[in-house]
Write a protein that holds these residues in place. Structure first.
Motif, mmCIF file in Angstrom:
data_model
loop_
_atom_site.group_PDB
_atom_site.id
_atom_site.type_symbol
_atom_site.label_atom_id
_atom_site.label_comp_id
_atom_site.label_asym_id
_atom_site.label_seq_id
_atom_site.Cartn_x
_atom_site.Cartn_y
_atom_site.Cartn_z
ATOM 1 N N ILE A 86 0.848 -1.189 0.000
ATOM 2 C CA ILE A 86 0.000 0.000 0.000
ATOM 3 C C ILE A 86 0.879 1.233 0.000
ATOM 4 O O ILE A 86 1.825 1.347 0.787
ATOM 5 C CB ILE A 86 -0.979 -0.003 1.195
ATOM 6 N N LEU A 87 0.576 2.135 -0.913
ATOM 7 C CA LEU A 87 1.387 3.331 -1.101
ATOM 8 C C LEU A 87 0.541 4.576 -0.884
ATOM 9 O O LEU A 87 -0.513 4.746 -1.507
ATOM 10 C CB LEU A 87 1.956 3.353 -2.527
ATOM 11 N N SER A 88 0.987 5.455 0.006
ATOM 12 C CA SER A 88 0.382 6.774 0.146
ATOM 13 C C SER A 88 0.916 7.617 -1.014
ATOM 14 O O SER A 88 1.942 8.293 -0.897
ATOM 15 C CB SER A 88 0.744 7.392 1.500
ATOM 16 N N THR A 89 0.246 7.532 -2.123
ATOM 17 C CA THR A 89 0.753 8.003 -3.407
ATOM 18 C C THR A 89 1.167 9.470 -3.404
ATOM 19 O O THR A 89 2.190 9.844 -3.980
ATOM 20 C CB THR A 89 -0.317 7.782 -4.490
ATOM 21 N N TYR A 90 0.373 10.307 -2.746
ATOM 22 C CA TYR A 90 0.638 11.745 -2.780
ATOM 23 C C TYR A 90 1.380 12.245 -1.547
ATOM 24 O O TYR A 90 1.396 13.447 -1.279
ATOM 25 C CB TYR A 90 -0.684 12.498 -2.962
#
Length: 437
Positions: A86-90
């Motif tokens: 899971i990536l906190s994209t921003y």
């Protein structure tokens, strides 16, 4: 259990206590394997968590299964959970042109203007993607929870947004507005697939039918009107995702929670099913969320833990994703979920039937929100073929000591199914009769 004996304890008393302890061990072992009582966190052991194996296209994921979690990841994987990246994209991405950082604080009108992106937008996101490498056999989730304004009338009234859109008609503006916001989701997915070809990628934060805590009290027209913008935005993003997410975190300890869960998953399933059939994964947490201060952070009661492991698969979901980084047991200072053994035992019940479920056809006789209004039991059926179906039934309205029997009809097959308390019943109905799982 720990017992300390005096050096003067008589041998006879030792034998009597040993016998009592042996009986107690048998009783506790029975409770753990046959009832919904969970292990206490102080006695947690992975040996109490069974292994399961989903067949076909059914899945069960857990965010804990990340390469950085070491032994915890191994234990979760060994039980049958698949990994999640899971990536906190921003994170640390400057949204606006002024490069100050946090987009929401840069400009008060930022979330009305999708054209307002900084020059370093792409470089920053690609950098975050590079740092978040996918784990084998897992899914890649972009956590993109942007508070964008979906009311195009409000956006049209904003002068800066209208100028950014160019000299266009109101109708064209609406189309361009959603298309431009869609890029904020599309581009990270494109760059992910470019960097990691073949990875299964999706988004947490945008859904075909966005999370609705009030879905049960709305009629069909209100549901359509409330979630029209969700669908408009999602259809632009859908070609870029490999799956959809339905967020079903619980807020309240009451019967409504079961129907709220089923209704939200069901609504997402019906939309994806009509537009290409991307699988829906239900995002869950084993604790209550922040809405009720008395429940915030507490573990769910047994009936909800059991239901959230089973009901999504009978509401159209192809999998569940358990959110949370527990258990993180480090030198005895942190404790795992108390209800984890029950949750996994419930998943195992689904896994036992997963080969048939995966190739079956879900029947939804009445929408979950209508069943809630009638205070009826939630009964769902999956037709495996003309001679067999799988039935799920739960009645969260009744007390734990009550048993109720309901008629079930699957094509030419019929039977009576019993539901004990708030327990979730699973059964297979065929020409040989009804078998409980």
């Amino acid at each position: 259990m720990k017992v300390t004996f005096s050096v003067y304890t008589k041998r006879k008393e030792i034998k009597r206590l040993s016998a009592m302890l042996g009986i107690a061990a048998i009783v506790f072992s029975f409770l753990d394997s046959e009832s919904s009582l969970a292990q206490s966190p102080q006695n947690f052991s992975w040996s109490n968590v069974p292994a399961f194996s989903m067949a076909g296209d059914l899945k069960a994921y857990w965010n804990v299964v990340d390469a950085s979690m070491g032994e915890m990841a191994k234990n979760a994987h060994d039980r049958g959970f698949k990994p999640v990246t899971i990536l906190s994209t921003y994170r640390d991405v400057p949204y606006a042109r002024n490069e100050k950082g946090s987009g929401a604080k840069d400009l008060s009108n930022h979330w009305l203007n999708p054209w307002l992106r900084s020059p370093s937008f792409e470089a920053a996101i690609r950098h975050n993607i590079e740092k978040a490498r996918p784990v084998s056999r897992g899914i890649y989730v972009h956590d993109i929870e942007l508070p964008i304004v979906r009311d195009t009338k409000q956006a049209w009234m904003n002068e800066a947004t209208r100028q950014a859109a160019g000299s266009v008609s109101r109708e064209t503006f609406d189309e361009n507005y959603f298309s431009e916001w869609a890029k904020w989701f599309q581009l990270p997915l494109e760059w992910t697939n470019e960097r990691y070809p073949g990875v299964d990628a999706g988004i947490y934060g945008i859904q075909p039918f966005d999370w609705d805590d009030h879905i049960l009290t709305k009629n069909a027209s209100q549901i359509h009107d409330t979630h029209q913008a969700d669908w408009r935005l999602w259809k632009l993003v859908e070609p870029y995702v490999d799956f959809a997410v339905a967020s079903i975190y619980f807020n309240y300890d009451n019967p409504d929670s079961v129907f709220y869960m089923a209704a939200n998953v069901e609504a997402n399933y019906l939309r994806t099913h009509s537009s290409g059939g991307k699988p829906v994964y239900a995002y869950e947490w084993m604790r209550f969320t922040r809405i009720d201060p008395e429940l915030k952070g507490k573990e769910l009661p047994s009936y909800l833990v059991e239901a959230m492991a089973i009901v999504p698969y009978f509401s159209g979901a192809k999998g569940v994703v358990l959110w949370g980084w527990e258990p993180q047991v480090k030198s005895g200072t942190q404790q795992p979920y108390e209800q984890l053994p029950l949750f996994v035992r419930s998943l195992k019940r689904v896994a036992t039937l997963s080969e048939k479920l995966a190739r079956g056809r879900l029947l939804i006789d009445r929408p979950a929100h209508e069943v809630w209004k009638a205070h009826g039991p939630l009964i769902r059926k999956v037709m495996v073929d003309d001679d067999e179906c799988i039935v799920m039934a739960i009645n969260p309205w009744q007390s734990d000591d009550k048993r109720t029997t309901y008629p079930v009809q699957c094509g030419q097959l019929s039977a009576q199914i019993s539901v004990d308390g708030r327990h979730t019943t699973l059964a297979v109905l065929n020409r040989r009769g009804l078998q409980i799982y």
